[in-house]
Design a protein around this motif. Structure first.
Motif, mmCIF file in Angstrom:
data_model
loop_
_atom_site.group_PDB
_atom_site.id
_atom_site.type_symbol
_atom_site.label_atom_id
_atom_site.label_comp_id
_atom_site.label_asym_id
_atom_site.label_seq_id
_atom_site.Cartn_x
_atom_site.Cartn_y
_atom_site.Cartn_z
ATOM 1 N N MET A 138 0.757 -1.288 -0.021
ATOM 2 C CA MET A 138 0.078 -0.014 -0.035
ATOM 3 C C MET A 138 0.798 1.248 0.002
ATOM 4 O O MET A 138 2.127 1.290 0.326
ATOM 5 N N PRO A 139 0.342 2.378 -0.360
ATOM 6 C CA PRO A 139 1.214 3.410 -0.254
ATOM 7 C C PRO A 139 1.881 3.876 1.011
ATOM 8 O O PRO A 139 1.177 3.221 1.815
ATOM 9 N N GLU A 140 2.954 4.476 1.140
ATOM 10 C CA GLU A 140 3.607 4.309 2.184
ATOM 11 C C GLU A 140 2.858 5.161 3.436
ATOM 12 O O GLU A 140 2.811 4.929 4.745
ATOM 13 N N TYR A 172 0.760 2.501 5.343
ATOM 14 C CA TYR A 172 1.427 1.513 5.913
ATOM 15 C C TYR A 172 1.690 1.691 7.588
ATOM 16 O O TYR A 172 1.875 3.042 7.965
#
Lengths: 394, 144
Positions: free
Chosen positions: A264-266, A269
């Motif tokens: 997933m996009p940072e 996270y």
């Protein structure tokens, strides 16, 4: 979806450690619990016309309806919101079926006898050489030992510890608080087993940063709930508990495979993937986190509770650890009594459906550890994956 | 600290599908490759039929250096598979690749000494043959 349906019946089977259910099959336990939930509502099985479950339930609705002698089955739903993320989604879909007129009385159920099938802590074994998208995804997880949820969630929580300074001791506060709740709950598998922070710190490591007491139980047990339309609920035996708001779904890129949720996009996270759902819940219900009296959160792992508390707006991002360590989750004096029956860590692992049952107890006023005058309870299902959540009110 | 193989060859092996074959074939050549969209030029991993950003199905495979940093890590002590009984404890890492922005890869760190494992630790790829058909990328600490 606001107040589209009400929960009018609930039932729980006996809960045991995995392998403890020997008197009957997992399937019979499902049937018994469904019958008890219908009786609790003051209804008859003849009234039931729908079923909803989740996580590829082995106890298929078509068999359940057949063996119960349901006169007319009008709805049988199983959500694609994966695994333990699906408990609240199953309730939401039951409410949708009622709201749209697809069915009038829907039973949500889950029966899991790990001793008769597979312990969830063991690896997802099996063939990954097939042509399903899941097979390709698992090829990027299983050969590296990312073979069960414990490893996957340990990676998320470790990142949270790095970003925000979350500590093992803060995880311990989650475990110890829920254990104290279970120690008050005679139905809890860990009822007679107290736990201290020292016990938590000394437990053998399973997957760092998790030790044994950071991991949920592996148990046998079943739960069921009965939903009907609000106008019908008023005539049922119990005080209705309304589905004030429901949400299911995911942010981008969480669902790349069973344990492979690392793409997933940072900014997503080290979250529990529940923040977008929380926005939907609060907007639908017209309330905010400050209006919530108690919480039942998916506690597959201690650390994931912290992420979900942040997602739901009970504290700021990164402050889940200090929030838990402040005593906020403890009954009766905490700011937000959470998992008041003990949760998956200390009551039983019914894949998060026991969390919904406990929320109903709180709002009926029949909980063992009753939050005084509880009016609104949030329930959230498995975090870190596509998931679901509910706001329930009395 | 390094042991070979790091995890036993009886581990489940990856499915080689039309979408993933170029990745696994490159590993057999001891090369790490990442899919790149030829319309918007963004990298993606794991392999997928289309770009999740611009939805183009057109793509190419780009060899990368195999250098990266530990994004997060876990140390497995309790073997969740019989095949892993002799391999515990072992380290699972998510590595952010240096020259493929936004790409993370799940793997193992084969040689971190006690106390060395941390987020942002520089690492580089090494390859391990699991079977005549399958070679997997693992990582070792990048030392100056």
């Amino acid at each position: 979806m606001r107040d589209a349906a009400a929960i009018v019946g609930i039932a729980q089977s006996e809960y045991t450690k995995w392998g403890g259910l020997t008197r009957c099959t997992e399937y019979q336990l499902a049937l018994e619990t469904i019958v008890k939930a219908v009786e609790d509502a003051g209804l008859s099985v003849d009234d039931v016309d729908g079923f909803a479950s989740f996580s590829n339930d082995r106890n298929e609705a078509a068999f359940v309806a057949t063996d119960l002698g349901v006169p007319e089955l009008r709805y049988a739903g199983m959500t694609w919101i994966v695994g333990g993320g699906g408990a609240c989604a199953a309730v939401a879909e039951a409410a949708m079926a009622i709201a749209t007129g697809m069915a009038s009385c829907v039973v949500v159920y889950r029966s899991i006898a790990m001793g008769q099938f597979q312990r969830f802590g063991r690896a997802l074994a099996g063939d990954v050489a097939g042509g399903r998208p899941m097979d390709a995804a698992l090829g990027f997880a299983l050969p590296f030992g990312l073979v069960n949820a414990t490893v996957g969630m340990a990676l998320l929580v470790r990142r949270h510890m790095h970003l925000y300074g979350t500590t093992r001791e803060q995880l311990g506060h989650v475990a110890v608080t829920f254990r104290r709740h279970a120690n008050r709950n005679p139905a809890a598998v860990m009822h007679a087993r107290p736990m201290t922070l020292a016990d938590h710190a000394a437990a053998r490591p399973i997957v760092e940063p998790f030790g044994l007491l950071d991991c949920c139980l592996e148990t046998d047990g079943a739960d069921a709930l009965v939903l009907v339309a609000p106008e019908r609920a008023r005539d049922c035996r119990r005080r209705p508990v309304y589905v004030m708001a429901a949400a299911e779904g995911s942010g981008p890129r969480f669902g790349c495979g069973a344990w492979a949720m690392h793409y997933m996009p940072e900014e997503d996270y080290a979250t529990g993937n529940t923040a977008r759902l929380a926005a939907t819940l609060y907007r639908t219900a017209g309330i905010g986190p400050g209006d919530v009296d108690c919480a039942q959160l998916y506690d597959h792992y201690t650390g994931m509770v912290l992420l979900q508390l942040e997602d739901l707006g009970f504290c700021k991002r990164g402050e889940g650890g200090p929030f838990a360590a402040s005593g906020a989750l403890a009954w009766p004096d905490g700011a937000l009594p959470t998992n008041t029956a003990g949760g998956s860590l200390s009551e039983a692992y019914i894949h998060g459906l026991n969390h919904v049952v406990e929320a109903v107890h709180q709002l009926r006023g029949t909980a063992v550890s009753q939050v005084p005058d509880a009016e609104i309870c949030v329930v959230a299902s498995g975090s870190g994956i596509p998931t679901s959540a509910l706001l329930l009110r009395r | 600290m390094t042991r070979t193989p790091y995890l036993p060859p009886t581990m489940p092996l990856p499915a080689v599908t039309e979408d993933t074959r170029p990745f696994w074939e490159a590993c057999r050549r001891r090369e790490l490759v990442v899919q790149r969209c030829t319309r918007c030029a963004s990298f993606r991993h794991p392999p997928a039929p289309l770009c999740w950003r611009c939805r183009s199905f057109a793509h190419e495979w780009v060899a990368v250096s195999g250098r990266g940093r530990v994004f997060t890590h876990a140390v497995v002590h309790r073997a969740p598979l019989p095949a892993l009984e002799a391999a515990v404890p072992f380290t699972v890492v998510v590595v952010a690749l240096d020259d493929a922005p936004g790409v993370r890869i799940v793997s193992n760190l084969v040689d971190a000494g006690p106390g060395e494992l941390r987020v942002d630790l520089p690492v580089e790829v090494v390859f391990e043959e699991m079977s005549p058909e399958v070679t997997v990328p693992r990582f070792r600490v990048r030392r100056a």
